[in-house]
Design an enzyme around this catalytic site. Structure first.
Site, PDB file in Angstrom:
ATOM      1  CG  HIS A  47     -10.412 -15.525   2.357  1.00  0.00           C
ATOM      2  ND1 HIS A  47     -11.337 -14.513   2.260  1.00  0.00           N
ATOM      3  CD2 HIS A  47     -11.101 -16.683   2.161  1.00  0.00           C
ATOM      4  CE1 HIS A  47     -12.530 -15.037   2.019  1.00  0.00           C
ATOM      5  NE2 HIS A  47     -12.413 -16.337   1.955  1.00  0.00           N
ATOM      6  CG  HIS A  90     -10.209 -13.268   6.601  1.00  0.00           C
ATOM      7  ND1 HIS A  90      -9.410 -12.144   6.614  1.00  0.00           N
ATOM      8  CD2 HIS A  90     -10.527 -13.491   5.301  1.00  0.00           C
ATOM      9  CE1 HIS A  90      -9.273 -11.697   5.369  1.00  0.00           C
ATOM     10  NE2 HIS A  90      -9.927 -12.502   4.560  1.00  0.00           N
ATOM     11  CG  HIS A 146      -7.314  -5.752   1.384  1.00  0.00           C
ATOM     12  ND1 HIS A 146      -8.437  -5.969   0.630  1.00  0.00           N
ATOM     13  CD2 HIS A 146      -6.857  -6.977   1.728  1.00  0.00           C
ATOM     14  CE1 HIS A 146      -8.670  -7.274   0.537  1.00  0.00           C
ATOM     15  NE2 HIS A 146      -7.716  -7.907   1.191  1.00  0.00           N
ATOM     16  CG  ASP A 181      -5.868 -12.408   0.364  1.00  0.00           C
ATOM     17  OD1 ASP A 181      -6.653 -13.273   0.779  1.00  0.00           O
ATOM     18  OD2 ASP A 181      -6.216 -11.222   0.192  1.00  0.00           O
ATOM     19  CG  HIS A 182      -5.980 -11.676   4.757  1.00  0.00           C
ATOM     20  ND1 HIS A 182      -6.027 -10.403   5.268  1.00  0.00           N
ATOM     21  CD2 HIS A 182      -6.601 -11.616   3.548  1.00  0.00           C
ATOM     22  CE1 HIS A 182      -6.668  -9.599   4.422  1.00  0.00           C
ATOM     23  NE2 HIS A 182      -7.035 -10.316   3.368  1.00  0.00           N
ATOM     24  CG  ASP A 189     -10.357  -8.987   3.541  1.00  0.00           C
ATOM     25  OD1 ASP A 189      -9.468  -8.168   3.829  1.00  0.00           O
ATOM     26  OD2 ASP A 189     -10.238  -9.844   2.644  1.00  0.00           O
ATOM     27  CG  HIS A 202     -14.602 -11.164   4.445  1.00  0.00           C
ATOM     28  ND1 HIS A 202     -14.708 -10.354   3.341  1.00  0.00           N
ATOM     29  CD2 HIS A 202     -13.579 -12.036   4.168  1.00  0.00           C
ATOM     30  CE1 HIS A 202     -13.800 -10.732   2.434  1.00  0.00           C
ATOM     31  NE2 HIS A 202     -13.124 -11.744   2.905  1.00  0.00           N
TER      32      HIS A 202
END
Lengths: 329, 329
Positions: free
Chosen positions: A64, A62, A268, A66-67, A209, A139
């Site tokens: 975000h 996805h 995670h 941090d990914h 997530d 998510h």
């Protein structure tokens, strides 16, 4: 098939854990796939035997940061180091626009092609010895898990069938056993139609997530391993400060137990969970919460932890082949 | 004023050096400024005493990824950790568009404001105890160096002048000595007009990527320290494979000698230079090349190296106050 964790922290990096990244290595020991690419994933790769030249594809769960914030730097470094092979990127909407905009505004010219594939309509994607499918999760933004299946587990030729169909021994059989579809007397002979697989394929499901593990029920059929986020324990998730859109260790463990999964790897983790079991909350709280509900083999991921999934379907941890000092960034 | 190097490698990170980032700390020990923000700069910050809450401004030299790819992650982490104070970003064209596009496409909402300032038309920017000016350099893309000057070096009130102008002792004088301009009987009294500075301001010039050090001639007047890239030695730069747009150690050293600079700190070394002086090329080749042409005090930056510039204008290296193990990512 090996799993090599490059980042196991949720949201922000810590001194011990980077943000999300997971390498999936083929048995050849060369080609590998990357699931998510948080900032500094390329830095983590420097501390492993992995080479950016042998990366086949990146799967982004996805949008975000941090990914995915490590993706432009990883691409630019691969280019500076002379990669020529095309790279496949499977990702939900937004990632291609962001990567292409980033490369344009920061004036990066890559000496290799990028092939983007929409997670939303992936169907089955094949790369190296693997088949990969995407699974929609739940998510705050659209998010996908990925199922990696061995495409051709220990193939042997179906000699009876080849003989019945009048396909002569020789180079044609060699191509079919190696997985190549071939033309013969005006017909297309599909490799898979003339092979027998003596064991079930190895199959690993990697969640993104996700606050509804049960969305992975179908994907987990025939899987030996589920890798899933367990950002919080129940106590912390009930705290009003906890982020939404994530799973608790309990929820994932209960799902894995019900699905009859042989191995569960949690990752995670929120940065609030301390490595020291004497401090609270500790990462051991996550382990205890999951272990109470799940009777299969439970693992908690750490940066640079490496797991081998054998042909027998058993997952076990192997000693990392670290380069340098092996510390997280 | 302290300089704390967060990344000293050119182009790509190595196991020992991250890509570019330099913290400039104010004397208070709290507020700091960041020049460039390569990928994993936030990871490096975790290994220092610096806090993202006390970062006043980020100065980006140019759009290349090794100088800016860490910015979105640093902003997102500052937001997740609850920063509320506005953050200033001084940067050339392209950076604001890229940062805002990134935050939009990756669905980041920041709980603090971003104030962008164009490097192209900066004039003088004031933040904390510093005045900052931008200097156009020569690189493959528009690139800027930044000159940081102490705004108010050891101020004392010009009492004769205050008395002559009939400004009464009391709270007004207190505001003026603290640097605040004040209204008095319909006039604006500028603090600087009523202060005497007993010593020259400390002044540090930080170059970006640049193949013409002489463009910094004017900026270096009155500066005690120049921080400049020395990506290559001459031997390597003459090699056809060398990137263009960069300076050799020799070129920077010759400039610093001619400009009469007391201290020169070289950084942004190509990853081909080895730490081990027995290997070739080694980082010691860069030192030797510069030392042959420069008679001032020469330093080669390393990740986490910290330097203090005293009120006497002398720069010296200080022991780092590292957190964690201090390794580069």
């Amino acid at each position: 098939m090996d799993l090599l964790f490059l980042g196991t922290s949720s949201g922000t990096p810590t001194r011990a854990r980077n943000v999300t990244g997971l390498a999936l290595l083929e048995d050849t020991g060369r080609g590998w796939h990357l699931v998510d690419c948080g900032e500094a994933t390329q830095h983590q790769v420097l501390r492993t035997p992995l080479s950016l030249h042998e990366l086949r594809a990146v799967f982004v769960t996805h949008v975000h940061g941090d990914h995915c914030y490590g993706l432009p730097g990883l691409l630019a470094s691969a280019g500076m180091h002379g990669r020529k092979a095309p790279l496949h990127i499977v990702a939900p909407a937004g990632i291609e626009e962001w990567v292409r905009t980033t490369l344009r505004l920061t004036r990066v010219w890559l000496p290799f092609e990028l092939h983007f594939h929409a997670a939303e309509s992936l169907g089955e994607w094949r790369g190296g010895s693997l088949r990969v499918e995407a699974v929609a999760l739940s998510h705050r933004v659209p998010c996908y898990g990925y199922r990696f299946s061995e495409a051709r587990p220990d193939p042997r030729l179906n000699i009876d069938k080849l003989d019945r169909h009048g396909i002569p021994r020789g180079p044609l059989w060699g191509q079919l056993i190696r997985g190549t579809d071939v033309q013969y007397e005006g017909r297309l002979l599909r490799s898979d139609d003339y092979l027998i697989f003596d064991r079930p394929p190895r199959r690993v499901v990697v969640g993104g997530d996700n606050d509804r593990p049960e969305l992975l029920t179908e994907a987990c059929q025939g899987a030996q391993v589920l890798v899933h986020e367990a950002t919080y324990t129940r106590a912390v998730a009930n705290d009003a400060r906890a982020d939404f859109g994530h799973s608790t260790a309990a929820a994932v463990a209960a799902f894995a137990e019900q699905a009859g999964l042989a191995h569960l790897v949690l990752t995670h983790f929120s940065a609030r969970y301390q490595a020291d079991p004497k401090r609270s909350p500790s990462i051991e709280d996550i382990r205890a919460e999951a272990a109470a509900l799940y009777r299969g083999r439970l693992f908690l991921a750490e940066d640079f932890a490496r797991f081998h999934l054998g042909r027998d379907g058993e997952l076990h941890r192997v000693e990392p082949d670290r380069r340098g000092d092996g510390h997280a960034p």
